[in-house]
Design a protein around this motif. Structure first.
Motif: not given
Length: 784
Positions: A22-51
């Protein structure tokens, strides 16, 4: 047809194919990145991603997280990316899809009660680089511009031209590092993980910041491949790694992501040498752009000025770092609004049957695929109808509670004295007076050192860091699983291994089980006086002494109990929910390691006074609002009290005022606790309380003997507008700690969902106490 699809329903490879091209694309949009930051307990992030799909083609992926502690949504956790569209779309089609993405984001924000949504755009993605005249491409969609600036280096230049952009200071430090024998090379994250985390913790402790959780770095190693993350390591003459530098990458560019270094590496210029090699490595890999990092033009002092000067030493030009925020006004609600009329359950059943028949018929006529779409819409309608009675009941309940008033579980005993203390000027004598007051309240011996830390967690981290430095061969720390994360986090943050033990019927660490787990690899054990109930620490202290194990006595719930301690350390807390409450604060006391804790704490910084003042205003307003509702979650940026920090001047003054009231606090809590115990004692076949002898009544803990009784108690107290506090989920059963669960702890596991704390705070009125007594009695009578 445009179709919204949840991320979980999209194959990772298909999602990443859009994000990577994507012309907008960056690492922070990759599925692996979304998985890894969701799994860090202290950050308290809940995945709401969609396509978004069109004609069975994935045309957009939208990384999105709910930041649960801050009432906001953010594209990729922090707001560092945006809806990411497939390459090759015509301008008009692209605009249409982006509008659909932002509309769906708004809908989800309203659904979760978010007050804002944050977005960003990497300065080295095509959309940012091609933005005409530096205009934020998010503006056209109603997003407010909050952009910053970054230094970006053009790697199309020759190596000589890039070197010429280095400052003289950078060239000198690179040359010095090479002369000193430092070498740099790339290394796999999986291979470097342990060493990276060790140096990361050292770096953060040196700078007075709480280290990230290990899950973040293990997630990088597990979820990102070498095409998206490159790790560089600097080694000394002996081959020992002394510093790291990590880059995030896509096909078009790289971004400096994070780094760390030992004190020796910092002195030798390893950071400069690493930066230079990472730039050359990105050029050699065929990438066009390198983002050196965010800078702050015009800032003349402070940390931001230092970052700007450092990053400018590597050349490049200043470009816009596009950021945007969508502010949302929250809909007003009224407890007195008329509830929707309940829907007859017979009608609901008939509706469901009609939907089933309609689905079977439509499948024959229009085919299974189209029928499935119709079914999803119809089920949504059915769920709306079916949920109406529940919503009506909830509205009726809200009206009832509003009429009688809520009784919040916690409200600090704060008044004008604390208000004055929060605004008073700094006085050097405050800390001396606070140490003296804590020594008296905590029964700390005169020859013991006392360090005033920013939290109980920080006190524990200081204790463990001291004994770990002296015992490098020992890594296990014994702690009760029935505990809060304040015991767990400092252990893993230091790279140590938590080893969980059982608790007894009073919810205190089971001494026999703790002693049975002792061995030559155990560094320390934590003995806890929970909720004001005293643990007999003598057997544990004696056994630990035979094994050379340090004992940390957790007195966070027992300040004022006058406990004479023979443990190696005592930790105290002055945070919310404890006996004496500032907005944060704690203390570490030690006789055996007095000189060591003083030396280690001498390197620590004071907690941020501005954050402490903001915390006080937040809690002072929130806990004393007339609705009785708990305050809004504390904004993430105000959680500054963890890690290697000392108590702020503001919290020191607040704590001193609270300790002046300590006898009143303990007396009032004790009287309230004994009144509630009298009610509970009539139903001892249904509930159990901790042993009363010597109990300080920091909290009144009730263990329901069955889950049915627990459910009845929670429903009944909620119906009467009385807030009760659920106790812990066993640590070893929680997702962030299951990797350390070595064995089942049957008694502890059986407590899940059955233990609650009843309000006994010292500022309850007589009328409120009577309401709590009646509600408790009625709840247990119905349970019978």
């Amino acid at each position: 047809m445009t179709e919204i699809v949840e991320r979980r329903d999209v194959v990772h490879s298909e999602w990443d194919a859009v994000a990577a091209t994507s012309p907008d694309g960056w690492v922070f949009a990759l599925s692996g990145w979304l998985d890894l930051i969701t799994d860090v307990p202290r950050w308290g992030l809940r995945d709401e991603s969609f396509a978004i799909r069109q004609s069975n083609r994935l045309v957009a992926v939208v990384p999105l997280h709910e930041v649960t502690a801050e009432r906001r949504l953010a594209c990729s956790g922090w707001g560092s990316t945006m809806p990411t569209l497939a390459d090759g779309l015509a301008d008009g089609e692209r605009h249409h899809i982006l509008q659909a993405a932002f509309d769906e984001i708004r809908r989800r924000a309203v659904q979760v009660g978010a007050e804002r949504v944050d977005f960003g755009l990497s300065p080295v993605c095509r959309t940012a680089l091609e933005s005409q005249n530096g205009v934020n491409p998010l503006l056209v969609f109603g997003i407010s511009d909050v952009s910053g600036h970054s230094r970006v280096l053009d790697l199309a230049l020759s190596e000589e031209a890039i070197r010429a952009q280095l400052s003289q200071d950078a060239r000198q430090k690179i040359k010095r590092a090479q002369t000193d024998g430092l070498s740099v090379g790339s290394i796999a994250w999986s291979e470097a993980l342990d060493r990276y985390y060790e140096i990361h913790c050292e770096t953060y402790q040196r700078t007075g910041v709480m280290p990230h959780q290990r899950e973040y770095f293990s997630g990088v190693a597990r979820h990102l491949d070498a095409s998206h993350v490159v790790l560089w390591a600097a080694r000394d003459r002996d081959g020992t790694i002394v510093a790291f530098h990590s880059d995030l990458c896509t096909a078009s560019g790289c971004q400096y992501h994070m780094g760390c270094s030992t004190a020796a590496g910092l002195d030798s210029g390893a950071n400069y040498l690493l930066f230079w090699h990472s730039i050359l490595g990105a050029k050699a890999a065929g990438r066009r752009w390198y983002e050196i990092g965010e800078v702050f033009p015009g800032v003349s002092a402070g940390k931001e000025r230092g970052l700007t000067v450092f990053k400018s030493k590597f050349g490049g030009t200043t470009r816009r770092n596009f950021r945007g925020t969508l502010s949302l006004s929250r809909p007003s609600t009224s407890a007195s609004a008329s509830p929707s009329p309940p829907i007859d359950t017979k009608f609901s059943s008939l509706l469901l049957e009609w939907l089933r028949v309609s689905y079977r018929l439509s499948a024959v006529i229009v085919g299974d695929r189209n029928a499935a779409r119709v079914k999803s819409v119809a089920l949504a309608v059915y769920r709306t109808v079916r949920g109406a009675p529940r919503r009506a009941a909830a509205a009726t309940q809200a009206v009832k509670v509003a009429s009688i008033g809520r009784i919040p579980f916690m409200r600090p005993l704060w008044d004008a004295a604390e208000d004055r203390a929060s605004a008073a000027p700094t006085d050097a004598s405050t800390r001396v007076a606070l140490e003296r007051a804590l020594r008296s309240a905590g029964a700390v011996k005169e020859d013991a050192a006392i360090v005033l830390t920013s939290s109980g967690r920080s006190a524990l981290q200081l204790a463990l860091s001291v004994v770990a430095a002296q015992n490098p061969g020992r890594r296990r720390v014994l702690l009760p699983s029935y505990s809060c994360r304040g015991l767990y986090d400092p252990i893993v943050n230091l790279g140590l291994v938590p080893d969980f033990v059982e608790v007894d019927r009073d919810l205190l660490p089971d001494s026999a089980d703790m002693i049975a787990q002792m061995g030559p690899d155990v560094l320390a054990c934590i003995a806890v006086h929970l909720c004001g109930c005293r643990m007999d620490t003598a057997p544990v202290v004696a056994a630990a002494g035979r094994h050379g194990i340090a004992v940390v006595e957790d007195c966070c719930h027992s300040l004022g109990a006058g406990l004479a301690s023979d443990a190696d350390f005592q930790i105290f807390s002055l945070g919310l929910g404890k006996t004496a409450m500032a907005t944060a604060g704690g203390a570490l006391a030690s006789r055996r390691f007095a000189d060591d804790v003083r030396a280690a704490a001498a390197l620590w910084q004071l907690d941020d006074p501005a954050a402490a003042a903001a915390r006080y205003r937040h809690f002072r307003t929130g806990y004393f609002q007339t609705s009785g509702r708990p305050p809004a979650p504390l904004p993430q940026q105000l959680y500054t009290q963890y890690g290697s920090r000392l108590i702020s001047d503001i919290d020191a003054r607040l704590a001193l005022v609270q300790l002046d009231k300590l006898s009143e606090i303990i007396s009032n809590r004790g009287q309230s606790g004994r009144r509630m115990r009298k009610v509970l004692s009539t139903r001892d076949h249904l509930v159990r309380t901790q042993a009363e002898r010597g109990h300080l009544h920091t909290k009144l803990t009730v263990t329901c003997l069955t889950k049915a009784v627990a459910d009845r108690l929670t429903r009944s107290m909620a119906a009467q507008g009385i807030e009760i506090e659920p106790m812990y989920l066993p640590l070893h059963t929680r997702d962030f700690a299951t990797a350390y669960a070595r064995r089942p702890l049957h008694f502890t596991e059986g407590l899940t969902g059955r233990v609650f704390n009843i309000p006994i705070r010292p500022n309850l009125t007589e009328r409120e106490l009577q309401r709590i007594e009646r509600a408790l009695g009625n709840a247990l009578a119905r349970a019978t």
